[in-house]
Design a protein around this motif. Structure first.
Motif, PDB file in Angstrom:
ATOM      1  N   SER A  80       0.762  -1.316   0.155  1.00 54.11           N
ATOM      2  CA  SER A  80      -0.021  -0.009   0.065  1.00 54.11           C
ATOM      3  C   SER A  80       0.833   1.320   0.220  1.00 54.11           C
ATOM      4  CB  SER A  80      -0.968  -0.122   1.267  1.00 54.11           C
ATOM      5  OG  SER A  80      -0.138   0.225   2.328  1.00 54.11           O
ATOM      6  N   THR A  81       2.089   1.010  -0.113  1.00 54.66           N
ATOM      7  CA  THR A  81       2.915   2.224  -0.077  1.00 54.66           C
ATOM      8  C   THR A  81       3.672   2.417  -1.417  1.00 54.66           C
ATOM      9  OG1 THR A  81       3.703   1.588   2.290  1.00 54.66           O
ATOM     10  CG2 THR A  81       5.247   3.357   1.039  1.00 54.66           C
ATOM     11  N   ARG A  82       3.403   3.940  -1.840  1.00 53.74           N
ATOM     12  CA  ARG A  82       3.916   4.363  -2.835  1.00 53.74           C
ATOM     13  C   ARG A  82       5.345   5.144  -2.826  1.00 53.74           C
ATOM     14  NH1 ARG A  82      -0.896   6.797  -6.240  1.00 53.74           N
ATOM     15  NH2 ARG A  82      -2.372   5.134  -5.786  1.00 53.74           N
ATOM     16  N   ALA A  83       6.274   4.630  -3.736  1.00 51.77           N
ATOM     17  CA  ALA A  83       7.591   5.357  -3.798  1.00 51.77           C
ATOM     18  C   ALA A  83       8.273   5.320  -5.175  1.00 51.77           C
ATOM     19  CB  ALA A  83       8.428   4.532  -2.580  1.00 51.77           C
ATOM     20  N   ASN A  84       9.026   6.113  -5.246  1.00 54.43           N
ATOM     21  CA  ASN A  84      10.018   6.295  -6.602  1.00 54.43           C
ATOM     22  C   ASN A  84      11.051   5.490  -6.616  1.00 54.43           C
ATOM     23  OD1 ASN A  84       7.920   8.434  -7.452  1.00 54.43           O
ATOM     24  ND2 ASN A  84       9.329   9.922  -6.357  1.00 54.43           N
ATOM     25  N   SER A  85      11.484   4.931  -5.539  1.00 55.69           N
ATOM     26  CA  SER A  85      12.593   4.006  -5.615  1.00 55.69           C
ATOM     27  C   SER A  85      12.382   3.139  -4.595  1.00 55.69           C
ATOM     28  CB  SER A  85      13.962   4.666  -5.440  1.00 55.69           C
ATOM     29  OG  SER A  85      14.105   5.349  -4.280  1.00 55.69           O
ATOM     30  N   SER A  86      13.418   1.887  -4.478  1.00 53.76           N
ATOM     31  CA  SER A  86      13.486   0.923  -3.469  1.00 53.76           C
ATOM     32  C   SER A  86      13.896   1.521  -2.109  1.00 53.76           C
ATOM     33  CB  SER A  86      14.152  -0.195  -3.483  1.00 53.76           C
ATOM     34  OG  SER A  86      15.645  -0.113  -4.142  1.00 53.76           O
ATOM     35  N   TYR A  87      14.901   2.410  -2.387  1.00 53.05           N
ATOM     36  CA  TYR A  87      15.487   3.160  -1.068  1.00 53.05           C
ATOM     37  C   TYR A  87      14.371   4.044  -0.407  1.00 53.05           C
ATOM     38  CZ  TYR A  87      18.368   6.440   1.230  1.00 53.05           C
ATOM     39  OH  TYR A  87      19.076   7.175   2.315  1.00 53.05           O
ATOM     40  N   LYS A  89      10.668   4.636   4.179  1.00 57.54           N
ATOM     41  CA  LYS A  89       8.842   4.476   4.452  1.00 57.54           C
ATOM     42  C   LYS A  89       8.629   3.345   5.366  1.00 57.54           C
ATOM     43  CE  LYS A  89       6.926   7.496   0.917  1.00 57.54           C
ATOM     44  NZ  LYS A  89       6.171   7.737  -0.135  1.00 57.54           N
ATOM     45  N   LEU A  90       8.969   2.386   4.773  1.00 59.10           N
ATOM     46  CA  LEU A  90       8.742   0.826   5.912  1.00 59.10           C
ATOM     47  C   LEU A  90       9.540   0.958   7.135  1.00 59.10           C
ATOM     48  CD1 LEU A  90       9.195  -1.891   3.056  1.00 59.10           C
ATOM     49  CD2 LEU A  90       7.053  -0.919   3.974  1.00 59.10           C
ATOM     50  N   ILE A  91      10.877   1.515   7.217  1.00 57.79           N
ATOM     51  CA  ILE A  91      11.489   1.725   8.320  1.00 57.79           C
ATOM     52  C   ILE A  91      10.993   2.745   9.446  1.00 57.79           C
ATOM     53  CG2 ILE A  91      13.613   2.637   9.313  1.00 57.79           C
ATOM     54  CD1 ILE A  91      15.045   1.263   6.993  1.00 57.79           C
TER      55      ILE A  91
END
Length: 155
Positions: free
Chosen positions: A119-126, A131-133
């Protein structure tokens, strides 16, 4: 006008409350303070509740930790803070927190991160990992457990 309670009424109310659910000694003291019960009466009531095992802070702590991990999906840091606020003694907190099954604990965080990742949007895995951290840290999980779970997720 506030109702005043006799010592017997206070004892009946608190024993009924403790018989229905786990409570810590601090909760009972706060309740009696709100009811404006004199300190000497509070001491006698607390002694009775403890002697007759209506209140046991260690038993409360075990139930609290179990519930917060299982149902609220909290990490150890958040649980420890909540127990500190309930004035559970340090030695009881540490003993109970050390009894947490590490495999179950990690499994709960993995499940949380799996759902959150979707459910999280992000432009990169970094950015996603950042965000997960943050999400896991807000839940009270420590960085070592978070890293352990994120490594497994990435593999």
């Amino acid at each position: 006008m506030k109702k005043t309670y006799s010592e017997q009424e206070v004892l009946q109310k608190l024993t009924a409350l403790c018989a229905a659910a786990e409570h810590c000694s601090q909760e009972m003291v706060e309740k009696m303070t709100r009811w404006e019960i004199p300190e000497e009466v509070q001491a006698r009531v607390m002694q009775y509740l403890t002697e007759h095992q209506y209140i046991d802070d260690e038993r409360f702590c075990r139930a609290f930790v179990s519930d917060k991990i299982k149902y609220n999906k909290w990490g150890q840091k958040k649980i420890e803070q909540a127990l500190f606020l309930k004035r559970i003694p340090q030695e009881i907190r540490q003993r109970v927190l050390n009894e947490i099954d590490p495999d179950d604990y990690v499994s709960i965080l993995r499940q949380l991160l799996t759902v959150k990742r979707k459910s999280t949007r992000a432009n990169s895995s970094y950015e996603l990992n950042g965000k997960l951290i943050r999400f896991a840290m807000q839940r009270g999980f420590t960085m070592d457990v978070i890293r352990q779970c994120l490594k497994v997720e990435e593999d």
